[in-house]
Write an enzyme that holds these catalytic residues in place. Structure first.
Site, mmCIF file in Angstrom:
data_model
loop_
_atom_site.group_PDB
_atom_site.id
_atom_site.type_symbol
_atom_site.label_atom_id
_atom_site.label_comp_id
_atom_site.label_asym_id
_atom_site.label_seq_id
_atom_site.Cartn_x
_atom_site.Cartn_y
_atom_site.Cartn_z
ATOM 1 N N GLY A 80 0.944 -1.406 0.001
ATOM 2 C CA GLY A 80 -0.137 -0.008 0.042
ATOM 3 C C GLY A 80 0.782 1.166 -0.237
ATOM 4 O O GLY A 80 2.216 1.236 -0.297
ATOM 5 N N ASP A 120 0.709 -8.781 1.922
ATOM 6 C CA ASP A 120 -0.300 -7.980 1.341
ATOM 7 C C ASP A 120 -1.379 -8.902 0.572
ATOM 8 O O ASP A 120 -0.702 -9.767 -0.173
ATOM 9 C CB ASP A 120 0.332 -7.012 0.543
ATOM 10 N N THR A 138 -6.407 -3.297 -1.950
ATOM 11 C CA THR A 138 -6.322 -1.995 -2.425
ATOM 12 C C THR A 138 -4.908 -1.556 -2.597
ATOM 13 O O THR A 138 -4.694 -0.470 -3.033
ATOM 14 C CB THR A 138 -6.843 -1.014 -1.255
ATOM 15 N N GLY A 139 -3.928 -2.390 -2.470
ATOM 16 C CA GLY A 139 -2.464 -1.979 -2.762
ATOM 17 C C GLY A 139 -2.044 -2.497 -4.003
ATOM 18 O O GLY A 139 -2.902 -3.215 -4.878
ATOM 19 N N SER A 153 -5.211 -2.682 5.665
ATOM 20 C CA SER A 153 -6.600 -2.225 5.949
ATOM 21 C C SER A 153 -6.636 -1.516 4.882
ATOM 22 O O SER A 153 -6.119 -0.566 4.374
ATOM 23 C CB SER A 153 -6.879 -1.388 7.315
ATOM 24 N N ASN A 185 -4.446 -11.647 14.417
ATOM 25 C CA ASN A 185 -3.149 -12.590 13.740
ATOM 26 C C ASN A 185 -1.857 -12.044 13.711
ATOM 27 O O ASN A 185 -0.982 -12.438 14.081
ATOM 28 C CB ASN A 185 -3.712 -13.083 12.387
ATOM 29 N N ARG A 225 4.222 -14.297 19.680
ATOM 30 C CA ARG A 225 4.921 -15.736 19.342
ATOM 31 C C ARG A 225 6.465 -15.215 19.615
ATOM 32 O O ARG A 225 7.331 -16.277 20.149
ATOM 33 C CB ARG A 225 4.492 -16.254 18.280
ATOM 34 N N TYR A 282 -14.932 1.058 8.847
ATOM 35 C CA TYR A 282 -13.796 1.345 9.016
ATOM 36 C C TYR A 282 -13.585 1.978 10.380
ATOM 37 O O TYR A 282 -12.791 1.711 11.139
ATOM 38 C CB TYR A 282 -13.379 2.472 8.089
ATOM 39 N N ARG A 307 -9.227 9.509 -2.721
ATOM 40 C CA ARG A 307 -9.060 10.483 -1.465
ATOM 41 C C ARG A 307 -8.757 11.892 -2.237
ATOM 42 O O ARG A 307 -8.470 11.886 -3.403
ATOM 43 C CB ARG A 307 -7.862 10.200 -0.918
HETATM 44 P P1 NAD Z 1 -3.505 1.603 1.119
HETATM 45 O O1 NAD Z 1 -4.976 0.897 0.739
HETATM 46 O O2 NAD Z 1 -2.717 2.159 0.295
HETATM 47 O O3 NAD Z 1 -2.931 0.268 1.923
HETATM 48 C C1 NAD Z 1 -3.363 -0.770 2.938
HETATM 49 C C2 NAD Z 1 -2.867 -2.095 2.191
HETATM 50 O O4 NAD Z 1 -3.308 -3.012 3.052
HETATM 51 C C3 NAD Z 1 -2.966 -2.350 0.710
HETATM 52 O O5 NAD Z 1 -1.970 -2.787 0.134
HETATM 53 C C4 NAD Z 1 -3.780 -3.579 0.850
HETATM 54 O O6 NAD Z 1 -4.076 -4.300 -0.238
HETATM 55 C C5 NAD Z 1 -3.682 -4.086 2.198
HETATM 56 N N1 NAD Z 1 -4.712 -4.981 2.713
HETATM 57 C C6 NAD Z 1 -5.743 -4.916 3.121
HETATM 58 N N2 NAD Z 1 -6.547 -5.752 3.839
HETATM 59 C C7 NAD Z 1 -5.524 -6.653 3.707
HETATM 60 C C8 NAD Z 1 -5.571 -8.157 4.310
HETATM 61 N N3 NAD Z 1 -6.743 -8.731 4.876
HETATM 62 N N4 NAD Z 1 -4.623 -8.922 4.395
HETATM 63 C C9 NAD Z 1 -3.523 -8.415 3.744
HETATM 64 N N5 NAD Z 1 -3.244 -7.081 3.105
HETATM 65 C C10 NAD Z 1 -4.452 -6.338 3.318
HETATM 66 O O7 NAD Z 1 -3.632 2.535 2.348
HETATM 67 P P2 NAD Z 1 -2.457 3.374 3.367
HETATM 68 O O8 NAD Z 1 -3.371 4.977 2.863
HETATM 69 O O9 NAD Z 1 -1.284 2.908 2.788
HETATM 70 O O10 NAD Z 1 -3.258 2.930 4.795
HETATM 71 C C11 NAD Z 1 -2.067 2.269 5.389
HETATM 72 C C12 NAD Z 1 -2.681 2.295 6.980
HETATM 73 O O11 NAD Z 1 -2.683 3.404 7.347
HETATM 74 C C13 NAD Z 1 -4.374 1.599 6.972
HETATM 75 O O12 NAD Z 1 -4.336 0.752 8.092
HETATM 76 C C14 NAD Z 1 -5.053 2.816 7.121
HETATM 77 O O13 NAD Z 1 -6.138 2.782 7.938
HETATM 78 C C15 NAD Z 1 -3.869 3.660 7.987
HETATM 79 N N6 NAD Z 1 -4.245 5.177 7.940
HETATM 80 C C16 NAD Z 1 -3.814 5.733 6.624
HETATM 81 C C17 NAD Z 1 -4.152 7.250 6.823
HETATM 82 C C18 NAD Z 1 -3.873 7.944 5.327
HETATM 83 O O14 NAD Z 1 -4.076 9.047 5.347
HETATM 84 N N7 NAD Z 1 -3.086 7.486 4.346
HETATM 85 C C19 NAD Z 1 -4.954 7.846 7.603
HETATM 86 C C20 NAD Z 1 -5.347 6.954 8.814
HETATM 87 C C21 NAD Z 1 -4.817 5.678 8.928
HETATM 88 N N1 UDP Z 2 -13.645 15.263 -0.680
HETATM 89 C C1 UDP Z 2 -13.946 16.175 -1.786
HETATM 90 N N2 UDP Z 2 -13.774 16.019 -3.129
HETATM 91 C C2 UDP Z 2 -13.239 14.630 -3.488
HETATM 92 C C3 UDP Z 2 -12.481 13.663 -2.627
HETATM 93 C C4 UDP Z 2 -13.102 14.029 -1.350
HETATM 94 O O1 UDP Z 2 -14.481 17.129 -1.470
HETATM 95 O O2 UDP Z 2 -13.170 14.442 -4.630
HETATM 96 C C5 UDP Z 2 -13.723 15.711 0.747
HETATM 97 C C6 UDP Z 2 -14.169 14.484 1.541
HETATM 98 O O3 UDP Z 2 -15.618 14.874 1.587
HETATM 99 C C7 UDP Z 2 -13.702 14.816 2.811
HETATM 100 C C8 UDP Z 2 -12.625 15.295 2.349
HETATM 101 O O4 UDP Z 2 -12.582 15.896 1.373
HETATM 102 O O5 UDP Z 2 -14.513 15.840 3.485
HETATM 103 C C9 UDP Z 2 -11.220 14.246 2.652
HETATM 104 O O6 UDP Z 2 -11.840 13.212 2.025
HETATM 105 P P1 UDP Z 2 -10.823 11.949 1.861
HETATM 106 O O7 UDP Z 2 -11.591 10.762 1.175
HETATM 107 O O8 UDP Z 2 -9.565 12.099 1.451
HETATM 108 O O9 UDP Z 2 -10.611 11.379 3.363
HETATM 109 P P2 UDP Z 2 -11.195 11.214 4.976
HETATM 110 O O10 UDP Z 2 -10.639 12.329 5.503
HETATM 111 O O11 UDP Z 2 -12.872 11.697 4.681
HETATM 112 O O12 UDP Z 2 -11.129 9.991 5.248
#
Ligand code: NAD
Ligand code: UDP
Length: 310
Positions: free
Chosen positions: A12, A33, A37-38, A76, A100, A107, A146, A187
């Site tokens: 991801g 992974d 979504t990755g 996730s 897990n 472990r 979520y 996003r």
């Molecule tokens: P992302 O979707 O790019 O990465 C998540 C990765 O997890 C993906 O590669 C997906 O394939 C993998 N994955 C999902 N379910 C899985 C499963 N059951 N088994 C194995 N792999 C699995 O998202 P990200 O932005 O990189 O987010 C990574 C983590 O950070 C997430 O837990 C997310 O909730 C957390 N997070 C991210 C943000 C942000 O702004 N990017 C904000 C808050 C929290």
């Molecule tokens: N948003 C928007 N236009 C877009 C995508 C998102 O106005 O094309 C808004 C969305 O409604 C939220 C904020 O931008 O208020 C951040 O959205 P994002 O999906 O990036 O992350 P969130 O903080 O909601 O998890």
């Protein structure tokens, strides 16, 4: 000390940057992974890296990658369209999958860091949000798959710490952006940059007065790594405290890209949090951490990546 580290969600956006950081420090990394979504392209540059392996598996099924010294649990779905499409999978990865991953830490007596989120605060009444705030979450709305997954995961991590002695850490991540964000996962930063580069209007949901505070990925990874190596077991916010309305964010993108296509208002999203700003006092004090990169500079740093995705 060089260690062997497990990163779940390694393909991801954040998992791949974390993997790069750990490899650069000389650790070896086992990424897992399920590619839901990755994208393996995020790890393509590591295909000849001897210290890295990627295993395609779902962490909701029991798994074992052998002894590790540390577990970073980043798996996730994370974008709203992603977790709304994969609702049950999202609940399961925060619960069964996270357990897990915790069992592996238990472990092998490994450290454990879980990627939690500002969504734990829901649509916050306290502003800015400090770690002591318990949040205002709709437990049955569309986003609950979520938010409640992440809240349950925090409870689970604390329980493995309290009852099983796992050396655990919880980072509450606020909106983070940078290269390798999936350009199609909906996003706000990726949508706006792709729309501006395509010469399309930027889609603002609702009136655009809702706020977010955007952190550049290198700042986030620095904070995560410092927390992982700290003695702190309670949640710590990591994010950039400079708050923007979504409309201001659109204007930043328009100014940077000189887009002339304007803004298109679309209907508001259900349960969209109205504001979001981290109180980072705890991270500053405990970790000596604060973000360095402004939104404008971070957007500039992202442009070549998003251009390459056109
Ligand atoms: P992302 O979707 O790019 O990465 C998540 C990765 O997890 C993906 O590669 C997906 O394939 C993998 N994955 C999902 N379910 C899985 C499963 N059951 N088994 C194995 N792999 C699995 O998202 P990200 O932005 O990189 O987010 C990574 C983590 O950070 C997430 O837990 C997310 O909730 C957390 N997070 C991210 C943000 C942000 O702004 N990017 C904000 C808050 C929290
Ligand atoms: N948003 C928007 N236009 C877009 C995508 C998102 O106005 O094309 C808004 C969305 O409604 C939220 C904020 O931008 O208020 C951040 O959205 P994002 O999906 O990036 O992350 P969130 O903080 O909601 O998890």
């Amino acid at each position: 000390m060089k260690t062997r580290v497990l990163v779940t969600g390694a393909a991801g956006f954040l998992g791949s940057h974390l993997t790069d950081r750990l490899l650069a420090e000389g650790h070896s990394v086992v990424g897992v992974d399920n590619l839901s979504t990755g994208n393996p392209a995020n790890l393509e540059h590591l295909k000849n890296e001897p210290g890295f392996t990627l295993e395609q598996l779902d962490i909701c099924e029991p798994f074992d990658v052998g002894p590790v010294d540390y577990v970073y649990n980043f798996a996730s779905p994370a974008s709203p369209p992603g977790y709304l499409r994969l609702g049950i999978e999202t609940l399961r990865v925060g619960s069964v999958g996270t357990e897990n991953a915790l069992r592996i830490a238990e472990r092998y007596n490994a450290g454990f860091l879980h990627a939690s989120t500002s969504e734990c605060y829901g649509d916050p009444i306290e502003h800015p949000q400090s770690e002591s705030y318990w949040g205002n979450v709709n437990p049955i709305g569309p986003r609950s798959v979520y938010d409640e997954s992440k809240r349950y995961a925090e409870a689970l991590v604390m329980a493995y710490h309290r009852y099983r002695g796992v050396d655990s850490h919880l980072v509450r991540i606020f909106n983070t952006y940078g290269p390798r964000l999936d350009p199609d996962d909906g996003r706000v930063i990726s949508n706006f940059l792709m729309q501006a580069l395509r010469g399309e209007p930027l889609t603002v949901y609702g009136d655009g007065q809702q706020t977010r505070s955007f952190c550049y990925v290198s700042d986030l990874i620095e904070g995560v790594v410092r927390l992982a190596r700290s003695e702190e077991h309670l949640p710590v916010n990591i994010g950039n405290p400079v708050e923007f309305t979504v409309l201001e964010c659109a204007e930043e993108v328009i100014a940077l890209t000189c887009s002339r296509a304007g803004i298109r208002y679309e209907s508001a999203v259900e349960d969209d949090p109205s504001r979001r700003q981290p109180d980072i006092g705890k991270a500053c004090e405990l970790l000596g951490w604060e973000p360095q990169i402004t939104l404008r500079h971070g957007l500039e740093l992202c442009l070549p990546y998003f251009r390459s995705k056109l």
